[in-house]
Design an enzyme around this catalytic site. Structure first.
Site, short mmCIF file in Angstrom:
data_model
loop_
_atom_site.label_atom_id
_atom_site.label_comp_id
_atom_site.label_asym_id
_atom_site.label_seq_id
_atom_site.Cartn_x
_atom_site.Cartn_y
_atom_site.Cartn_z
N HIS A 49 -10.33 -2.16 -7.46
CA HIS A 49 -10.30 -1.10 -6.44
C HIS A 49 -9.51 0.14 -6.88
O HIS A 49 -9.99 1.26 -6.74
CB HIS A 49 -9.73 -1.67 -5.14
CG HIS A 49 -9.50 -0.65 -4.07
ND1 HIS A 49 -10.52 0.09 -3.50
CD2 HIS A 49 -8.35 -0.23 -3.46
CE1 HIS A 49 -10.02 0.90 -2.60
NE2 HIS A 49 -8.71 0.74 -2.55
N ASP A 51 0.85 -1.20 0.00
CA ASP A 51 0.00 0.00 0.00
C ASP A 51 0.89 1.24 0.00
O ASP A 51 2.11 1.15 0.10
CB ASP A 51 -0.91 -0.03 1.25
CG ASP A 51 -2.17 0.81 1.04
OD1 ASP A 51 -2.31 1.45 -0.02
OD2 ASP A 51 -3.02 0.82 1.95
FE1 N7H Z 1 -7.45 1.77 -1.24
N1 N7H Z 1 -6.26 -2.85 -0.70
O1 N7H Z 1 -5.43 -3.45 -0.08
O2 N7H Z 1 -7.02 -3.45 -1.44
N2 N7H Z 1 -5.89 0.67 -1.92
N3 N7H Z 1 -7.80 0.43 0.21
N4 N7H Z 1 -8.88 3.01 -0.44
N5 N7H Z 1 -6.98 3.23 -2.58
C1 N7H Z 1 -4.97 1.05 -2.86
O3 N7H Z 1 -1.90 2.52 -4.94
C2 N7H Z 1 -7.27 -0.85 0.32
C3 N7H Z 1 -9.61 2.79 0.69
C4 N7H Z 1 -7.68 4.42 -2.78
O4 N7H Z 1 -4.13 6.14 -7.75
C5 N7H Z 1 -4.01 0.00 -3.06
O5 N7H Z 1 -0.96 2.90 -3.01
C6 N7H Z 1 -7.83 -1.48 1.51
C7 N7H Z 1 -10.58 3.84 0.88
C8 N7H Z 1 -7.03 5.20 -3.83
O6 N7H Z 1 -4.13 4.15 -8.63
C9 N7H Z 1 -4.37 -1.02 -2.23
C10 N7H Z 1 -8.68 -0.57 2.09
C11 N7H Z 1 -10.41 4.71 -0.18
C12 N7H Z 1 -5.94 4.46 -4.25
C13 N7H Z 1 -5.57 -0.63 -1.51
C14 N7H Z 1 -8.67 0.61 1.28
C15 N7H Z 1 -9.33 4.18 -0.99
C16 N7H Z 1 -5.93 3.24 -3.44
C17 N7H Z 1 -2.83 0.01 -4.03
C18 N7H Z 1 -9.50 -0.68 3.32
C19 N7H Z 1 -11.15 5.98 -0.51
C20 N7H Z 1 -4.94 4.85 -5.32
C21 N7H Z 1 -1.64 0.71 -3.42
C22 N7H Z 1 -9.27 -1.52 4.30
C23 N7H Z 1 -12.40 6.20 -0.21
C24 N7H Z 1 -5.44 4.49 -6.70
C25 N7H Z 1 -1.50 2.15 -3.84
C26 N7H Z 1 -4.49 4.96 -7.78
C27 N7H Z 1 -4.96 2.25 -3.56
C28 N7H Z 1 -6.35 -1.41 -0.61
C29 N7H Z 1 -9.44 1.72 1.54
C30 N7H Z 1 -8.81 4.81 -2.11
C31 N7H Z 1 -3.58 -2.34 -2.13
C32 N7H Z 1 -7.55 -2.86 2.03
C33 N7H Z 1 -11.59 3.95 2.03
C34 N7H Z 1 -7.48 6.56 -4.34
#
Ligand code: N7H
Length: 366
Positions: free
Chosen positions: A234, A111
């Site tokens: 996601h 992440d």
């Molecule tokens: Fe997410 N995951 O492990 O699946 N997220 N996220 N997220 N997320 C991202 O790009 C995860 C949550 C965004 O610019 C990665 O740094 C989990 C909320 C956005 O390409 C992974 C949870 C919100 C991005 C996860 C969670 C977002 C992003 C890839 C909750 C907004 C960037 C790593 C437990 C409302 C997208 C990375 C881009 C990336 C996960 C929550 C948003 C692995 C497990 C609540 C904008």
């Protein structure tokens, strides 16, 4: 230190900046996020009579550093004494995961890779192209008093993750035509949009490639892009890059909490210990920041295109519906898959305003 100012009864010169969800607070805004089950929230965030007013975040590279700082803060606010200017309602400890999982959230994916470039700050090689943004209130066009300049709205979400259930789902629904273990990894990558190493599935569609782990300089353009990365993945739902003309409106800073999955949990395929992500993001407006990403993108089955489905990680469907998504099956892009349970369960949170250091010193602390 971040403040949720609705109930602080501040003198007029401290009138808070204006933002609809911020004014409402997260509990009242919850139905609009499809958080319909707030009775399951942690009581601290689910008490309309006692909303959380202040969030103090302490970070450091060792527990000792953090604990020293927390003790100093307790002294400043005289916490626990009859003179206390602050009542502590909750203390939550976040931790980097151990060993080779450092930097990975509890489902196992790296992440903290992707964030938008910040206006005025030289872009790093990993910034998402092409729209630089500002995340602080900086101009006369931003709502709010002068003291709020250079501050930013902060959204905190207390998100619990059902890891054994997520892993079991991936195994039971493993991608067809390959060994089960591999098929389950591929399905996971299609739900997230990145492999566990962090490599974007758009750049490496069939297998993980740690050499691409930190790559962020990609767009979804080009023929067959939906076969490489589903529209509902996601990372594509929460920032669809060239699928939209809206720049990414949030800057994320989160940390996992809770223990590693135990052998009993693995065997039972059931979560027995609380764990998840202390999700934090900064934005110039919660309405067009977090709330747009959660409500307008992750929860909207027709974003970024018709019939995309929910964000499989954080999408919320509300009562009486089942979460579904399309685009994971190579031979049938219209095939819909459904998720029997949520894998991420919100148990509260709040909307805050994070003032600039100058405002803290020159206005608020006076
Ligand atoms: Fe997410 N995951 O492990 O699946 N997220 N996220 N997220 N997320 C991202 O790009 C995860 C949550 C965004 O610019 C990665 O740094 C989990 C909320 C956005 O390409 C992974 C949870 C919100 C991005 C996860 C969670 C977002 C992003 C890839 C909750 C907004 C960037 C790593 C437990 C409302 C997208 C990375 C881009 C990336 C996960 C929550 C948003 C692995 C497990 C609540 C904008």
């Amino acid at each position: 230190m971040s403040m949720s100012v609705q109930q602080l009864d501040l003198p007029e010169q401290f009138a808070p900046p204006v933002d609809e969800p911020f004014d409402m607070g997260q509990l009242r805004d919850a139905p609009s996020l499809n958080d319909i089950d707030t009775e399951k929230w942690d009581p601290v965030f689910n008490d309309p009579g006692h909303l959380v007013h202040v969030l103090i975040t302490v970070t450091g590279d060792t527990h000792a550093t953090v604990e020293r700082e927390v003790a100093a803060i307790d002294v400043i606010f005289e916490v626990g004494t009859s003179q206390a200017s602050l009542t502590e309602v909750k203390r939550i400890r976040g931790d980097v995961r151990p060993g080779d999982q450092a930097g990975h959230e509890h489902f196992g994916y790296l992440d903290g890779i992707s964030n938008p470039p910040i206006e005025g700050v030289p872009p790093t090689p990993n910034c998402v192209p092409p729209f630089p943004r500002t995340f602080v209130l900086f101009s006369e066009n931003d709502p709010g008093p002068v003291w709020a300049r250079d501050g930013s709205f902060l959204v905190f979400r207390y998100l619990f993750q059902l890891v054994p259930e997520f892993d079991d789902y991936l195994l039971e629904n493993a991608h067809p035509g390959m060994p089960k273990e591999l098929g389950s990894k591929l399905l996971g990558a299609k739900l997230v949009g990145r492999w566990k190493s962090g490599a974007p599935i758009d750049l490496s569609p069939t297998e993980d490639n740690p050499d691409l782990a930190l790559r962020n300089d990609f767009l979804y353009e080009g023929p067959g892009n939906e076969r490489r990365c589903p529209l509902g993945a996601h990372i594509r739902k929460t920032y669809p890059r060239d699928d939209t003309t809206t720049p990414s409106p949030i800057l994320r800073r989160g940390i996992p909490f809770g223990p590693e999955v135990t052998p009993e949990e693995r065997a039972a395929k059931k979560t027995l210990h609380d764990r998840g992500l202390l999700f934090v993001c900064y934005q110039r407006s919660i309405a067009s920041g977090f709330r747009t990403v959660q409500r307008g993108w992750a929860n909207d089955t027709n974003f970024p295109k018709d019939q995309t489905g929910f964000d499989p990680i954080i999408g919320r469907c509300g009562a009486g519906r089942i979460r579904t998504m399309r685009g994971t099956h190579p031979d049938d892009m219209a095939k819909e898959i459904s998720f029997p349970t949520e894998f991420v369960v919100p148990r509260g949170g709040e909307y805050f305003f994070s003032p600039s250091i100058r405002a803290l010193g020159e206005v608020i602390a006076l």
